[in-house]
Design a protein around this motif. Structure first.
Motif, PDB file in Angstrom:
ATOM      1  N   HIS A   1      36.674 -17.937  -5.101  1.00 41.91           N
ATOM      2  CA  HIS A   1      37.437 -19.114  -5.499  1.00 41.91           C
ATOM      3  C   HIS A   1      37.735 -19.085  -6.991  1.00 41.91           C
ATOM      4  CE1 HIS A   1      34.956 -20.044  -1.983  1.00 41.91           C
ATOM      5  NE2 HIS A   1      35.872 -20.922  -1.615  1.00 41.91           N
TER       6      HIS A   1
ATOM      7  N   VAL B   1      30.656 -24.607  -2.899  1.00 42.70           N
ATOM      8  CA  VAL B   1      31.599 -24.702  -4.005  1.00 42.70           C
ATOM      9  C   VAL B   1      31.393 -26.046  -4.699  1.00 42.70           C
ATOM     10  CG1 VAL B   1      34.034 -24.797  -4.637  1.00 42.70           C
ATOM     11  CG2 VAL B   1      33.265 -23.237  -2.844  1.00 42.70           C
TER      12      VAL B   1
ATOM     13  N   ALA C   1      41.510 -19.961  -2.973  1.00 39.63           N
ATOM     14  CA  ALA C   1      40.421 -19.176  -2.392  1.00 39.63           C
ATOM     15  C   ALA C   1      40.978 -17.983  -1.643  1.00 39.63           C
ATOM     16  CB  ALA C   1      39.598 -20.050  -1.451  1.00 39.63           C
TER      17      ALA C   1
ATOM     18  N   CYS D   1      34.433 -16.309   0.716  1.00 38.60           N
ATOM     19  CA  CYS D   1      35.663 -16.368  -0.077  1.00 38.60           C
ATOM     20  C   CYS D   1      35.331 -16.343  -1.565  1.00 38.60           C
ATOM     21  CB  CYS D   1      36.457 -17.646   0.225  1.00 38.60           C
ATOM     22  SG  CYS D   1      36.963 -17.834   1.944  1.00 38.60           S
TER      23      CYS D   1
ATOM     24  N   TRP E   1      45.028 -16.039   1.287  1.00 44.89           N
ATOM     25  CA  TRP E   1      44.832 -17.059   0.270  1.00 44.89           C
ATOM     26  C   TRP E   1      44.993 -18.439   0.888  1.00 44.89           C
ATOM     27  CZ3 TRP E   1      43.508 -16.123  -4.817  1.00 44.89           C
ATOM     28  CH2 TRP E   1      43.587 -14.790  -5.253  1.00 44.89           C
TER      29      TRP E   1
ATOM     30  N   ILE F   1      41.923 -25.664  -5.823  1.00 43.39           N
ATOM     31  CA  ILE F   1      41.281 -24.362  -5.971  1.00 43.39           C
ATOM     32  C   ILE F   1      42.012 -23.371  -5.082  1.00 43.39           C
ATOM     33  CG2 ILE F   1      39.158 -23.060  -5.505  1.00 43.39           C
ATOM     34  CD1 ILE F   1      37.638 -25.723  -5.970  1.00 43.39           C
TER      35      ILE F   1
ATOM     36  N   TYR G   1      33.326 -27.617   4.112  1.00 45.34           N
ATOM     37  CA  TYR G   1      34.274 -26.620   3.611  1.00 45.34           C
ATOM     38  C   TYR G   1      35.582 -26.652   4.385  1.00 45.34           C
ATOM     39  CZ  TYR G   1      35.823 -22.197   1.585  1.00 45.34           C
ATOM     40  OH  TYR G   1      36.524 -21.243   0.911  1.00 45.34           O
TER      41      TYR G   1
END
Length: 368
Positions: free
Chosen positions: A219, A264, A230, A217, A238, A228, A282
């Motif tokens: 971000h 991330v 992504a 993805c 999305w 956020i 995640y």
């Protein structure tokens, strides 16, 4: 010098490969004339994987030094191990602006030709001109850029990359003002896909250069710094990822979106502290605080300091005129680069994370 000579008289071949895999790309290509083995290395699948793995552990910062809107930009690469070096994008034969970076590839937008984009590897000087999109450049609401967001995702294992152009398009009454257009280029099909959705989120101008590619993805951080957004490149869907409560609830904080060892990460900056948060799970959106550093040593620079790149060992940061590196173990700050001219744009405005890799920007390239 044959490989047997290396083994008997000098070093085993694997040791030689480990040494060469730590060289900058330019001298590596110059050394191809030494022997047959070294000549084949830059096209060897094993050596490419080895080189890219080692290089990914030493990320750098690319800075686009903008002196004026009409002049060609100059570029520097700030390397924690090798210092500062200059490089050029003159092989593109166009005046471009650097918009995104991922795993050694850069996405550049043509300045004089709106809607023209390139993906290139500045180390090997290879590039791909992307086909023009049918969509008009999204410039009505953001006249200084062709799109509110430009993202680049590159998967080292599959050699596939995606370019994402997204923004709020505001033509003369044809669509609602909140129409959000997203264009995704796929290097496998060599074509763009387009989608329109109704979104109300605004993306912070401050972090527009910090599009993070992880878990398939791309971000971006929203203006509210509450979560956020992504984009799943496989399904083109999305989704929202909530920030840590400690970050989202903090008043007067600045939040920056980065990548850390494939995960991330967000860096929260206050007047006195820099906190590093990592998205550990995640799918479950579980965050943990990986580090917390005092900003007392750079107190005067705090209002204009922007984290650009990081590893588990150090953090690169940009100010208006400096590139700094913070060593997380020793807690030591060091200046890596400083602009002497007072007329350049702030460095944080055009600084991107980068790593030097031997990769092709042409999907389907086969290595022997």
């Amino acid at each position: 010098m044959s490989s047997s000579t290396m083994e008997n008289g000098f070093f085993p071949e694997e040791v030689i490969l480990q040494i060469l895999a730590r060289l900058p790309i330019k001298p590596l290509f110059r050394f191809k004339c030494v022997c047959k083995l070294w000549y084949k290395l830059p096209s060897s699948k094993y050596f490419i994987q080895l080189y890219n793995k080692i290089s990914s552990q030493n990320p750098m910062v690319i800075v686009e030094v903008v002196k004026s809107f009409y002049a060609r930009c100059s570029y520097i690469c700030v390397d924690r191990l090798r210092g500062v070096s200059e490089f050029s994008l003159d092989f593109l034969n166009d005046r471009v602006k650097l918009r995104a970076s991922c795993n050694g590839l850069l996405c550049c937008a043509s300045v004089p030709n709106k809607g023209v984009y390139y993906v290139c590897n500045p180390m090997t000087r290879e590039y791909k001109l992307l086909p023009r999109t049918r969509e008009r450049p999204m410039t009505r609401f953001h006249p200084d850029d062709e799109a509110t967001l430009v993202g680049l995702g590159f998967n080292l294992s599959t050699q596939k990359f995606n370019v994402v152009l997204a923004g709020f398009y505001r033509p003369f009454g044809r669509r609602p003002l909140d129409s959000f257009i997203c264009l995704v280029f796929d290097s496998e099909s060599n074509s763009w896909r387009r989608s329109i959705s109704s979104r109300t989120e605004e993306f912070t101008h401050m972090n527009k250069n910090q599009a993070v590619f992880a878990n398939g993805c791309i971000h971006w951080l929203t203006y509210s710094c509450l979560y956020i957004l992504a984009l799943d490149l496989e399904n083109e869907v999305w989704k929202k990822i909530a920030l840590p409560k400690e970050v989202a609830s903090g008043s007067g904080n600045r939040v920056h979106l980065l990548e850390l060892d494939g995960c991330v990460s967000v860096i929260q900056i206050t007047e006195a502290w820099m906190s590093i948060w990592v998205l550990k799970d995640y799918n479950g959106e579980e965050w943990y605080e990986a580090d917390r550093a005092s900003l007392r040593c750079i107190k005067g620079l705090v209002p204009g300091v922007f984290p650009i790149s990081q590893t588990s060992e150090f953090v690169f940061l940009a100010t208006q005129r400096q590139i700094l590196v913070y060593h997380r173990r020793s807690r030591v700050w060091k200046e890596m680069y400083s602009v002497k001219s007072p007329f350049t744009y702030p460095l944080w405005f055009s600084a991107h994370a980068f790593c030097s890799t031997i990769i092709s920007c042409h999907q389907g390239a086969n290595y022997p």
